[in-house]
Design a protein around this motif. Sequence first.
Motif, PDB file in Angstrom:
ATOM      1  N   LYS A 144     -10.619   0.922   0.814  1.00  0.00           N
ATOM      2  CA  LYS A 144      -9.934   2.019   0.118  1.00  0.00           C
ATOM      3  C   LYS A 144     -10.931   2.955  -0.561  1.00  0.00           C
ATOM      4  CE  LYS A 144      -6.866  -0.521  -2.162  1.00  0.00           C
ATOM      5  NZ  LYS A 144      -5.643  -0.861  -2.955  1.00  0.00           N
ATOM      6  N   GLU A 166       0.118  -6.456   0.441  1.00  0.00           N
ATOM      7  CA  GLU A 166       1.140  -5.846  -0.413  1.00  0.00           C
ATOM      8  C   GLU A 166       0.695  -5.826  -1.865  1.00  0.00           C
ATOM      9  OE1 GLU A 166       5.534  -5.091  -1.277  1.00  0.00           O
ATOM     10  OE2 GLU A 166       4.924  -5.805   0.651  1.00  0.00           O
ATOM     11  N   GLU A 168      -2.391  -5.891  -3.118  1.00  0.00           N
ATOM     12  CA  GLU A 168      -3.543  -5.016  -3.357  1.00  0.00           C
ATOM     13  C   GLU A 168      -3.224  -3.558  -3.040  1.00  0.00           C
ATOM     14  OE1 GLU A 168      -6.476  -5.904  -4.736  1.00  0.00           O
ATOM     15  OE2 GLU A 168      -5.536  -7.875  -5.003  1.00  0.00           O
ATOM     16  N   GLY A 169      -2.235  -3.355  -2.178  1.00  0.00           N
ATOM     17  CA  GLY A 169      -1.978  -2.011  -1.663  1.00  0.00           C
ATOM     18  C   GLY A 169      -2.903  -1.762  -0.495  1.00  0.00           C
ATOM     19  N   HIS A 192       5.363  -1.600   8.703  1.00  0.00           N
ATOM     20  CA  HIS A 192       4.351  -1.192   7.719  1.00  0.00           C
ATOM     21  C   HIS A 192       3.346  -0.184   8.281  1.00  0.00           C
ATOM     22  CE1 HIS A 192       5.860  -4.814   5.659  1.00  0.00           C
ATOM     23  NE2 HIS A 192       5.339  -4.311   4.559  1.00  0.00           N
TER      24      HIS A 192
END
Length: 279
Positions: A144, A166, A168-169, A192
């Motif tokens: 990220k 989910e 952690e994103g 997803h």
Amino acid sequence: MSEGAEMNTSDGFRGAAFPPLPEPLPVEVFDSHCHLDILEVPITEVLAAAHSVGIRRAVTVGYDLASSQHAADAAATYDDVYAAVAIHPNDSGDATADVLADIAKLAALPDVRAVGETGLDYYRDWAAVEAQQRSFRAHIDIAKRTGKALVIHDRDAHDDVLRILEEEGPPDKVVFHCFSGDREMAKVCADHGYYMSFAGNVTFKNAGDLREAAAVAPLDLILVETDAPYLTPVPHRGKPNAPYLVPLTVRGLAETKGVDLAELCAAIAANGERVFGPW
């Protein structure tokens, strides 16, 4: 490599010759996951063989700090190679703060387009579950922060992989390398927007559940890989694998999905650019 020739290392990779060239694909695709360092064949030779059958490019993937550096160096040297860098879950006990900092530096390089392979492996007990999960979370953060795709190794760990993503994103782009789930797992990934990369094991006789997953995977979320030198597709199972054997897996996928081969190739190529960026 000439038509019908065999690609060998100096000692004949593990004593076995590589299989002959398959029929070329009608539209160029790429190998989304291979290990050029383990192949121990000159990269120029690997790429030449791949180009001859419609495999234009390859993503070479790190699994520890040394192989990640090798991947980054290869990607910086060869136009048709991109890199992914990470500490494999089986080695997550080595994922110290200093090592992860070095992975993050490599991940920031322009020719490194993914963080992986990271994830969870509950099939082997080479690393404690706690260490694997801690390392996986750290790699998600690196992906990220650097804006790179996340390439996941998920072996017998579907529920925890999905849960941690989910919690952690997830990054914008997530790839399940060597997708190993069933039909229901494929539907969850599709919901997803996670990419599913299918390897040569989708062609194995005993891979009925995997073919059912491939059948329901949306065209716009499918990638293909070799995981070379492993998972050589039928009819060469047991021989060493290399990117030039991707056409065998693509043809198997096209048959499984009941779609035109050229249409599938075009979808895979477009998906690859969305995940790894323009070449």
